[in-house]
Design a protein around this motif. Structure first.
Motif, short mmCIF file in Angstrom:
data_model
loop_
_atom_site.label_atom_id
_atom_site.label_comp_id
_atom_site.label_asym_id
_atom_site.label_seq_id
_atom_site.Cartn_x
_atom_site.Cartn_y
_atom_site.Cartn_z
N GLN A 166 1.31 13.60 -8.97
CA GLN A 166 0.38 13.07 -7.98
C GLN A 166 0.54 11.58 -7.74
O GLN A 166 0.16 11.08 -6.69
N GLY A 167 1.08 10.86 -8.67
CA GLY A 167 1.18 9.41 -8.51
C GLY A 167 -0.18 8.74 -8.59
O GLY A 167 -1.20 9.37 -8.90
N THR A 168 -0.20 7.46 -8.28
CA THR A 168 -1.44 6.71 -8.28
C THR A 168 -1.49 5.85 -7.02
O THR A 168 -0.52 5.18 -6.67
N GLN A 169 -2.61 5.89 -6.33
CA GLN A 169 -2.75 5.23 -5.04
C GLN A 169 -3.03 3.74 -5.22
O GLN A 169 -3.94 3.36 -5.97
N VAL A 170 -2.29 2.94 -4.51
CA VAL A 170 -2.54 1.50 -4.44
C VAL A 170 -2.82 1.15 -3.00
O VAL A 170 -2.02 1.44 -2.11
N THR A 171 -3.97 0.53 -2.76
CA THR A 171 -4.36 0.13 -1.41
C THR A 171 -4.66 -1.36 -1.42
O THR A 171 -5.49 -1.82 -2.19
N VAL A 172 -3.95 -2.09 -0.58
CA VAL A 172 -4.12 -3.53 -0.49
C VAL A 172 -4.65 -3.87 0.89
O VAL A 172 -4.00 -3.58 1.89
N SER A 173 -5.79 -4.50 0.93
CA SER A 173 -6.40 -4.86 2.20
C SER A 173 -6.17 -6.34 2.49
O SER A 173 -6.10 -7.16 1.57
N SER A 174 -6.10 -6.64 3.76
CA SER A 174 -5.83 -8.03 4.17
C SER A 174 -7.11 -8.83 4.27
O SER A 174 -8.20 -8.30 4.22
N THR A 234 0.84 -1.20 0.00
CA THR A 234 0.00 0.00 0.00
C THR A 234 0.87 1.25 0.00
O THR A 234 1.74 1.42 0.86
N ALA A 235 0.66 2.10 -0.99
CA ALA A 235 1.47 3.30 -1.15
C ALA A 235 0.95 4.11 -2.33
O ALA A 235 0.11 3.62 -3.10
N VAL A 236 1.48 5.31 -2.46
CA VAL A 236 1.31 6.05 -3.71
C VAL A 236 2.48 5.69 -4.61
O VAL A 236 3.64 5.76 -4.19
N TYR A 237 2.17 5.29 -5.81
CA TYR A 237 3.19 4.86 -6.77
C TYR A 237 3.42 5.95 -7.82
O TYR A 237 2.47 6.54 -8.34
N TYR A 238 4.68 6.16 -8.11
CA TYR A 238 5.08 7.18 -9.07
C TYR A 238 6.02 6.56 -10.11
O TYR A 238 6.80 5.66 -9.80
N CYS A 239 5.95 7.08 -11.31
CA CYS A 239 7.01 6.76 -12.26
C CYS A 239 7.85 8.02 -12.45
O CYS A 239 7.37 9.15 -12.28
N ASN A 240 9.10 7.80 -12.76
CA ASN A 240 10.00 8.94 -12.94
C ASN A 240 11.26 8.44 -13.62
O ASN A 240 11.46 7.23 -13.83
N LEU A 241 12.12 9.38 -13.93
CA LEU A 241 13.41 9.01 -14.49
C LEU A 241 14.18 8.22 -13.45
O LEU A 241 14.11 8.51 -12.24
N TYR A 242 14.94 7.24 -13.88
CA TYR A 242 15.70 6.42 -12.95
C TYR A 242 16.87 7.22 -12.37
O TYR A 242 17.21 7.07 -11.20
N VAL A 243 17.45 8.05 -13.20
CA VAL A 243 18.55 8.92 -12.77
C VAL A 243 18.02 10.35 -12.71
O VAL A 243 17.40 10.82 -13.65
N GLN A 244 18.26 11.00 -11.63
CA GLN A 244 17.83 12.39 -11.44
C GLN A 244 16.34 12.56 -11.71
O GLN A 244 15.93 13.24 -12.65
#
Length: 114
Positions: free
Chosen positions: A106-114, A90-100
């Motif tokens: 805003q990213g995209t929210q992933v929520t995992v429930s048990s 569970t987190a906000v996931y972002y894509c970006n350049l690997y270097v710098q």
């Protein structure tokens, strides 16, 4: 540089999601890209990285064997296939350049429930 992550959602543990990232990046096909995540109260961390030609350069131990990063240079897209999700993913996931990395957006929210 403009990056738009999408595909997040709420799933139960064991489920799957596929994140997508639309990248407006010059010379995209030669730029290494990464997926990052930030859980509540924690620092942002690198999850996976991929070279411009599609070689995997990093997979975090916590997602090894469950997450797969890929890219489509023709479409300027980066993907993160997430299987066997766990609540700790569970987190906000972002894509970006690997270097710098640039602006995170805003990213995209992933929520995992048990």
């Amino acid at each position: 540089v403009q990056l738009q992550a999408s595909g997040g959602g709420s799933v139960q543990a064991g489920g799957s999601l596929r994140l997508s990232c639309a990248a407006s990046v010059r010379a995209f096909s030669i730029i290494a890209m990464g997926w990052y995540r930030q859980a509540p109260g924690k620092q942002r961390e690198l999850v996976a990285g991929i070279t411009g030609n599609g070689d995997i350069i990093y997979i975090d131990d916590s997602v090894m064997g469950r997450f797969t990063i890929s890219r489509d240079n023709a479409e300027k897209m980066v993907y993160l296939q997430m299987n066997r999700l766990k609540p700790e993913d569970t987190a906000v996931y972002y894509c970006n350049l690997y270097v710098q990395p640039r602006d995170w957006g805003q990213g995209t929210q992933v929520t995992v429930s048990s």
